[in-house]
Design an enzyme around this catalytic site. Structure first.
Site, PDB file in Angstrom:
ATOM      1  N   GLN A  65       0.853  -1.200   0.000  1.00  0.00           N
ATOM      2  CA  GLN A  65       0.000   0.000   0.000  1.00  0.00           C
ATOM      3  C   GLN A  65       0.880   1.238   0.000  1.00  0.00           C
ATOM      4  OE1 GLN A  65      -3.418  -0.624   3.032  1.00  0.00           O
ATOM      5  NE2 GLN A  65      -1.912  -2.167   3.519  1.00  0.00           N
ATOM      6  N   HIS A 104      -1.482   1.637  -4.289  1.00  0.00           N
ATOM      7  CA  HIS A 104      -1.909   3.035  -4.176  1.00  0.00           C
ATOM      8  C   HIS A 104      -1.019   3.996  -4.948  1.00  0.00           C
ATOM      9  CE1 HIS A 104      -4.050   1.767  -0.197  1.00  0.00           C
ATOM     10  NE2 HIS A 104      -4.734   1.439  -1.274  1.00  0.00           N
ATOM     11  N   THR A 108       0.479  -2.867   8.548  1.00  0.00           N
ATOM     12  CA  THR A 108      -0.723  -2.191   8.050  1.00  0.00           C
ATOM     13  C   THR A 108      -1.846  -2.340   9.067  1.00  0.00           C
ATOM     14  OG1 THR A 108      -2.485  -2.199   6.378  1.00  0.00           O
ATOM     15  CG2 THR A 108      -1.202  -4.228   6.550  1.00  0.00           C
ATOM     16  N   SER A 109      -2.550  -1.233   9.295  1.00  0.00           N
ATOM     17  CA  SER A 109      -3.657  -1.273  10.261  1.00  0.00           C
ATOM     18  C   SER A 109      -4.874  -1.968   9.659  1.00  0.00           C
ATOM     19  CB  SER A 109      -4.031   0.158  10.654  1.00  0.00           C
ATOM     20  OG  SER A 109      -4.423   0.877   9.503  1.00  0.00           O
TER      21      SER A 109
HETATM   22  P1  NAD Z   1      -1.457   2.856   8.853  1.00  0.00           P
HETATM   23  O1  NAD Z   1      -0.716   4.064   9.299  1.00  0.00           O
HETATM   24  O2  NAD Z   1      -2.929   2.862   8.888  1.00  0.00           O
HETATM   25  O3  NAD Z   1      -0.963   1.625   9.742  1.00  0.00           O
HETATM   26  C1  NAD Z   1       0.400   1.433  10.023  1.00  0.00           C
HETATM   27  C2  NAD Z   1       0.557   0.152  10.807  1.00  0.00           C
HETATM   28  O4  NAD Z   1       1.953  -0.013  10.992  1.00  0.00           O
HETATM   29  C3  NAD Z   1      -0.097   0.172  12.184  1.00  0.00           C
HETATM   30  O5  NAD Z   1      -0.809  -1.034  12.394  1.00  0.00           O
HETATM   31  C4  NAD Z   1       1.088   0.294  13.136  1.00  0.00           C
HETATM   32  O6  NAD Z   1       0.872  -0.399  14.359  1.00  0.00           O
HETATM   33  C5  NAD Z   1       2.180  -0.387  12.339  1.00  0.00           C
HETATM   34  N1  NAD Z   1       3.553   0.014  12.670  1.00  0.00           N
HETATM   35  C6  NAD Z   1       4.012   1.176  13.196  1.00  0.00           C
HETATM   36  N2  NAD Z   1       5.361   1.129  13.329  1.00  0.00           N
HETATM   37  C7  NAD Z   1       5.751  -0.093  12.872  1.00  0.00           C
HETATM   38  C8  NAD Z   1       7.000  -0.757  12.736  1.00  0.00           C
HETATM   39  N3  NAD Z   1       8.152  -0.159  13.093  1.00  0.00           N
HETATM   40  N4  NAD Z   1       7.028  -1.999  12.215  1.00  0.00           N
HETATM   41  C9  NAD Z   1       5.878  -2.617  11.831  1.00  0.00           C
HETATM   42  N5  NAD Z   1       4.668  -2.054  11.945  1.00  0.00           N
HETATM   43  C10 NAD Z   1       4.604  -0.813  12.452  1.00  0.00           C
HETATM   44  O7  NAD Z   1      -0.904   2.513   7.392  1.00  0.00           O
HETATM   45  P2  NAD Z   1      -1.519   1.601   6.234  1.00  0.00           P
HETATM   46  O8  NAD Z   1      -2.289   0.472   6.815  1.00  0.00           O
HETATM   47  O9  NAD Z   1      -0.414   1.329   5.298  1.00  0.00           O
HETATM   48  O10 NAD Z   1      -2.610   2.500   5.500  1.00  0.00           O
HETATM   49  C11 NAD Z   1      -2.508   3.857   5.339  1.00  0.00           C
HETATM   50  C12 NAD Z   1      -2.436   4.413   3.911  1.00  0.00           C
HETATM   51  O11 NAD Z   1      -1.484   5.471   3.900  1.00  0.00           O
HETATM   52  C13 NAD Z   1      -1.971   3.468   2.846  1.00  0.00           C
HETATM   53  O12 NAD Z   1      -2.864   3.599   1.822  1.00  0.00           O
HETATM   54  C14 NAD Z   1      -0.620   3.987   2.364  1.00  0.00           C
HETATM   55  O13 NAD Z   1      -0.624   4.105   0.960  1.00  0.00           O
HETATM   56  C15 NAD Z   1      -0.511   5.370   2.895  1.00  0.00           C
HETATM   57  N6  NAD Z   1       0.841   5.685   3.456  1.00  0.00           N
HETATM   58  C16 NAD Z   1       1.982   5.245   2.816  1.00  0.00           C
HETATM   59  C17 NAD Z   1       3.253   5.527   3.349  1.00  0.00           C
HETATM   60  C18 NAD Z   1       4.497   5.042   2.608  1.00  0.00           C
HETATM   61  O14 NAD Z   1       4.453   4.900   1.393  1.00  0.00           O
HETATM   62  N7  NAD Z   1       5.591   4.749   3.314  1.00  0.00           N
HETATM   63  C19 NAD Z   1       3.357   6.240   4.537  1.00  0.00           C
HETATM   64  C20 NAD Z   1       2.156   6.704   5.154  1.00  0.00           C
HETATM   65  C21 NAD Z   1       0.913   6.396   4.588  1.00  0.00           C
END
Ligand code: NAD
Length: 230
Positions: free
Chosen positions: A86, A104, A173-174
């Site tokens: 994602q 995405h 991912t949440s």
């Molecule tokens: P989310 O923020 O909803 O969930 C993040 C998850 O990661 C949570 O469950 C949290 O507990 C966990 N987490 C936090 N630190 C961690 C670690 N060190 N190791 C493992 N897990 C950890 O993100 P999502 O579910 O990916 O959904 C949000 C949307 O935002 C997606 O569509 C994504 O495209 C976008 N997004 C992408 C990025 C990126 O490309 N790096 C960054 C932020 C948001």
């Protein structure tokens, strides 16, 4: 070789310094989704949206893959690894993973705002998209990102990949953003599912093997488990 399918989210890139969606004090705390990540926002204030993604792209260019991304790339020696992410960063690719599907979109690409198939790679030395930058069809360039409210064109392909999984691994991912979160429903019965996350994540399915750790440590543990299961 067995098919190992990974569904990754923002948490896998957290240790590389890229804020997750729901982190307090992170980028997403300072902006409202409706202002920067919807087609309406781009129509209303394209400069704000472009600046937001220009900033995220600069952050992505500087970021390096962490041990979780690298561990998954190394698993390609023993498995057919398919990564469905994602994330819009390119850290799986930088780590060396060969099969990466971005649900995405991708920060390092731009596209026409009229034709979603007219896509361009962005140069890491000159990566900003500015007002007035045009696609070949004359339309304003926009980030190649699937915004909230837009359809997810890669969904069908992702469902096919998950349906062929022999092992499913969910990392960071949440599972709050649909339709991506619904991919878990496409896995065949009996396929082992591992979920790596330091926090509790609700999955409407039984038999999940939870590895409650940050991504780098969790992938290390997964590699040990898979090694001893062979
Ligand atoms: P989310 O923020 O909803 O969930 C993040 C998850 O990661 C949570 O469950 C949290 O507990 C966990 N987490 C936090 N630190 C961690 C670690 N060190 N190791 C493992 N897990 C950890 O993100 P999502 O579910 O990916 O959904 C949000 C949307 O935002 C997606 O569509 C994504 O495209 C976008 N997004 C992408 C990025 C990126 O490309 N790096 C960054 C932020 C948001």
């Amino acid at each position: 070789m067995k098919n190992l399918v990974v569904l990754s989210g923002a948490g896998i890139s957290a240790e590389s310094g890229i804020a997750t969606f729901r982190d307090f004090g992170g980028l997403w705390d300072k902006y409202r989704i409706e202002d920067v990540a919807t087609p309406e926002a781009f129509r209303k204030n394209p400069k704000l949206v472009l600046d937001f993604y220009n900033m995220r792209r600069r952050e992505c260019i500087k970021a390096q893959p962490n041990r979780a991304h690298i561990g998954l790339a190394e698993l390609e020696n023993d498995y057919n690894v398919f990564i469905i992410t994602q994330n819009v960063d390119d850290l799986h690719e930088k780590a060396g993973s060969k099969n990466v599907l971005h649900l995405h979109g991708e920060l390092m690409k731009a596209r026409s705002s009229m034709d979603s198939t007219l896509i361009y790679d962005l140069d890491s030395l000159n990566s900003d998209i500015q007002i007035g930058d045009q696609a070949l069809d004359g339309s304003q360039l926009r980030p190649h990102i699937v915004w909230f409210g837009e359809s997810v064109p890669m969904m069908e392909k992702a469902q096919d990949i998950v349906a062929k999984a022999d092992i499913l691994v969910i990392i960071g991912t949440s599972l709050n953003v649909y339709p991506a979160a619904g991919l878990v429903d496409n896995v065949s019965d009996g396929v082992p599912i591992y979920l790596i996350d330091p926090n509790t994540v609700f999955v409407p399915r039984s038999g999940i093997n939870f590895i409650q750790k940050i991504a780098s440590e969790g992938v290390g543990e997964l590699i040990k488990i898979l090694g001893s299961a062979r």
